[in-house]
Design a protein around this motif. Structure first.
Motif, PDB file in Angstrom:
ATOM      1  N   MET A   1       5.374 -14.327  37.388  1.00 52.17           N
ATOM      2  CA  MET A   1       4.587 -14.769  36.259  1.00 52.17           C
ATOM      3  C   MET A   1       4.229 -16.242  36.444  1.00 52.17           C
ATOM      4  N   THR A   2       2.953 -16.552  36.185  1.00 53.36           N
ATOM      5  CA  THR A   2       2.512 -17.934  36.281  1.00 53.36           C
ATOM      6  C   THR A   2       1.723 -18.294  35.034  1.00 53.36           C
ATOM      7  N   ASP A   3       1.674 -19.579  34.749  1.00 55.23           N
ATOM      8  CA  ASP A   3       0.882 -20.067  33.631  1.00 55.23           C
ATOM      9  C   ASP A   3      -0.572 -20.108  34.100  1.00 55.23           C
ATOM     10  N   CYS A   4      -1.443 -19.374  33.450  1.00 58.16           N
ATOM     11  CA  CYS A   4      -2.840 -19.264  33.886  1.00 58.16           C
ATOM     12  C   CYS A   4      -3.684 -20.465  33.483  1.00 58.16           C
ATOM     13  N   GLY A   5      -3.204 -21.276  32.549  1.00 57.06           N
ATOM     14  CA  GLY A   5      -3.950 -22.441  32.103  1.00 57.06           C
ATOM     15  C   GLY A   5      -4.799 -22.155  30.871  1.00 57.06           C
ATOM     16  N   CYS A   6      -5.162 -23.227  30.175  1.00 59.72           N
ATOM     17  CA  CYS A   6      -5.892 -23.108  28.914  1.00 59.72           C
ATOM     18  C   CYS A   6      -7.247 -22.446  29.087  1.00 59.72           C
ATOM     19  N   GLU A   7      -7.996 -22.835  30.100  1.00 61.49           N
ATOM     20  CA  GLU A   7      -9.349 -22.311  30.266  1.00 61.49           C
ATOM     21  C   GLU A   7      -9.335 -20.785  30.407  1.00 61.49           C
ATOM     22  N   LYS A   8      -8.505 -20.265  31.276  1.00 64.28           N
ATOM     23  CA  LYS A   8      -8.434 -18.818  31.481  1.00 64.28           C
ATOM     24  C   LYS A   8      -7.863 -18.117  30.252  1.00 64.28           C
ATOM     25  N   ALA A   9      -6.835 -18.681  29.653  1.00 70.40           N
ATOM     26  CA  ALA A   9      -6.233 -18.061  28.475  1.00 70.40           C
ATOM     27  C   ALA A   9      -7.252 -17.939  27.351  1.00 70.40           C
ATOM     28  N   ARG A  10      -8.024 -18.985  27.128  1.00 68.76           N
ATOM     29  CA  ARG A  10      -9.022 -18.952  26.061  1.00 68.76           C
ATOM     30  C   ARG A  10     -10.186 -18.041  26.396  1.00 68.76           C
ATOM     31  N   ARG A  11     -10.592 -18.035  27.664  1.00 66.08           N
ATOM     32  CA  ARG A  11     -11.703 -17.179  28.082  1.00 66.08           C
ATOM     33  C   ARG A  11     -11.359 -15.700  27.901  1.00 66.08           C
ATOM     34  N   ASP A  12     -10.106 -15.327  28.181  1.00 66.25           N
ATOM     35  CA  ASP A  12      -9.695 -13.920  28.136  1.00 66.25           C
ATOM     36  C   ASP A  12      -8.932 -13.556  26.863  1.00 66.25           C
ATOM     37  N   LEU A  13      -8.928 -14.444  25.877  1.00 64.81           N
ATOM     38  CA  LEU A  13      -8.100 -14.240  24.693  1.00 64.81           C
ATOM     39  C   LEU A  13      -8.456 -12.972  23.927  1.00 64.81           C
ATOM     40  N   GLU A  14      -9.740 -12.714  23.700  1.00 62.48           N
ATOM     41  CA  GLU A  14     -10.130 -11.519  22.937  1.00 62.48           C
ATOM     42  C   GLU A  14      -9.681 -10.246  23.641  1.00 62.48           C
ATOM     43  N   GLU A  15      -9.893 -10.177  24.951  1.00 63.08           N
ATOM     44  CA  GLU A  15      -9.462  -9.002  25.706  1.00 63.08           C
ATOM     45  C   GLU A  15      -7.941  -8.876  25.695  1.00 63.08           C
ATOM     46  N   TYR A  16      -7.268 -10.004  25.773  1.00 64.95           N
ATOM     47  CA  TYR A  16      -5.800 -10.016  25.724  1.00 64.95           C
ATOM     48  C   TYR A  16      -5.303  -9.441  24.397  1.00 64.95           C
ATOM     49  N   LEU A  17      -5.901  -9.869  23.301  1.00 64.97           N
ATOM     50  CA  LEU A  17      -5.475  -9.412  21.982  1.00 64.97           C
ATOM     51  C   LEU A  17      -5.753  -7.925  21.767  1.00 64.97           C
TER      52      LEU A  17
END
Length: 80
Positions: A1-17
């Motif tokens: 597991m790695t920290d993907c960073g803010c940019e990726k987390a925010r970009r993929d947030l809707e799909e993640y949820l």
């Protein structure tokens, strides 16, 4: 597991949820949200908004209101 960073987390947030990312991406975003209060807050707002909209879509308007709206629509159509 790695920290993907803010940019990726925010970009993929809707799909993640909506659980629409692969297991690796899900784990990486989960890890990032554990470590980043700003992205965690953004995820909370997005999840809350999604839940509220979903609940609102399930609720039906009272019959009297539906009847009034339909009558107004018929009235508007008749005048054109």
């Amino acid at each position: 597991m790695t920290d993907c960073g803010c940019e990726k987390a925010r970009r993929d947030l809707e799909e993640y949820l909506r659980n629409e990312v692969c297991k690796t991406q899900h784990s990486d975003i989960t890890e990032h949200l554990r470590q980043c209060p700003e992205c965690r807050d953004e995820a909370l707002v997005a999840r809350t908004l999604t839940d509220v909209v979903a609940r609102a879509c399930k609720e039906a308007a009272p019959e009297e209101l539906r009847d009034l709206v339909m009558a107004k629509l018929r009235e508007a159509q008749a005048s054109h």
